[in-house]
Design an enzyme around this catalytic site. Structure first.
Site, mmCIF file in Angstrom:
data_model
loop_
_atom_site.group_PDB
_atom_site.id
_atom_site.type_symbol
_atom_site.label_atom_id
_atom_site.label_comp_id
_atom_site.label_asym_id
_atom_site.label_seq_id
_atom_site.Cartn_x
_atom_site.Cartn_y
_atom_site.Cartn_z
ATOM 1 N N VAL A 65 10.617 4.056 2.528
ATOM 2 C CA VAL A 65 9.427 5.047 3.168
ATOM 3 C C VAL A 65 8.358 3.952 3.571
ATOM 4 C CG1 VAL A 65 8.133 3.207 0.545
ATOM 5 C CG2 VAL A 65 7.683 5.846 1.368
ATOM 6 N N CYS A 66 7.631 5.192 4.229
ATOM 7 C CA CYS A 66 6.133 4.251 5.267
ATOM 8 C C CYS A 66 5.651 5.642 4.958
ATOM 9 C CB CYS A 66 6.619 4.470 6.742
ATOM 10 S SG CYS A 66 7.455 5.795 7.159
ATOM 11 N N ARG A 67 4.178 5.891 5.944
ATOM 12 C CA ARG A 67 3.284 6.340 5.718
ATOM 13 C C ARG A 67 4.137 7.616 5.866
ATOM 14 N NH1 ARG A 67 -0.195 9.657 8.320
ATOM 15 N NH2 ARG A 67 0.547 9.045 10.723
ATOM 16 N N MET A 94 4.810 8.409 2.188
ATOM 17 C CA MET A 94 3.580 8.793 1.593
ATOM 18 C C MET A 94 2.660 9.332 1.302
ATOM 19 S SD MET A 94 3.703 5.993 -1.159
ATOM 20 C CE MET A 94 2.889 5.522 -1.444
#
Length: 104
Positions: A65-67, A94
């Protein structure tokens, strides 16, 4: 086109709530993680992944996961290229996550 599968945030939240065996890797920067991360996620900044991926078990199921999902897709591709058998990207990152958060 990437061959990395993607998972919706709702699906990941269900898996975590059901205590399914999945490990989340958060590849965001420290200041992003300070705003909250998925509970029990491992924080490995994308720039540190080439040095730290050797500490990870290649047989574990990972969701990265990242932004927004772009950096985590790069991280997922890197892990797959280095022999990891089960790597999934969190679709929308996210920004799509509405579940619980933990704070470092």
């Amino acid at each position: 086109m990437s061959t990395i599968p993607e998972m919706k945030a709702e699906t990941l939240e269900q898996k975590l709530n059901n205590n399914e065996d999945v490990t989340v890797i958060d590849v965001r920067e420290d200041e992003e993680v300070a705003e909250g991360m998925i509970p029990n996620a491992k924080h490995i900044k994308l720039g540190n992944l080439p040095e730290q991926y050797r500490d990870l078990d290649k047989e574990t199921d990972y969701v990265v996961v990242c932004r927004s999902g772009r950096r985590s897709m790069k991280a997922s591709e890197f892990l797959k290229e280095n022999g990891f058998s089960s790597v999934t990207n969190l679709e929308g990152g996210m920004l799509a996550w509405s579940g619980d958060l933990s704070y470092k």
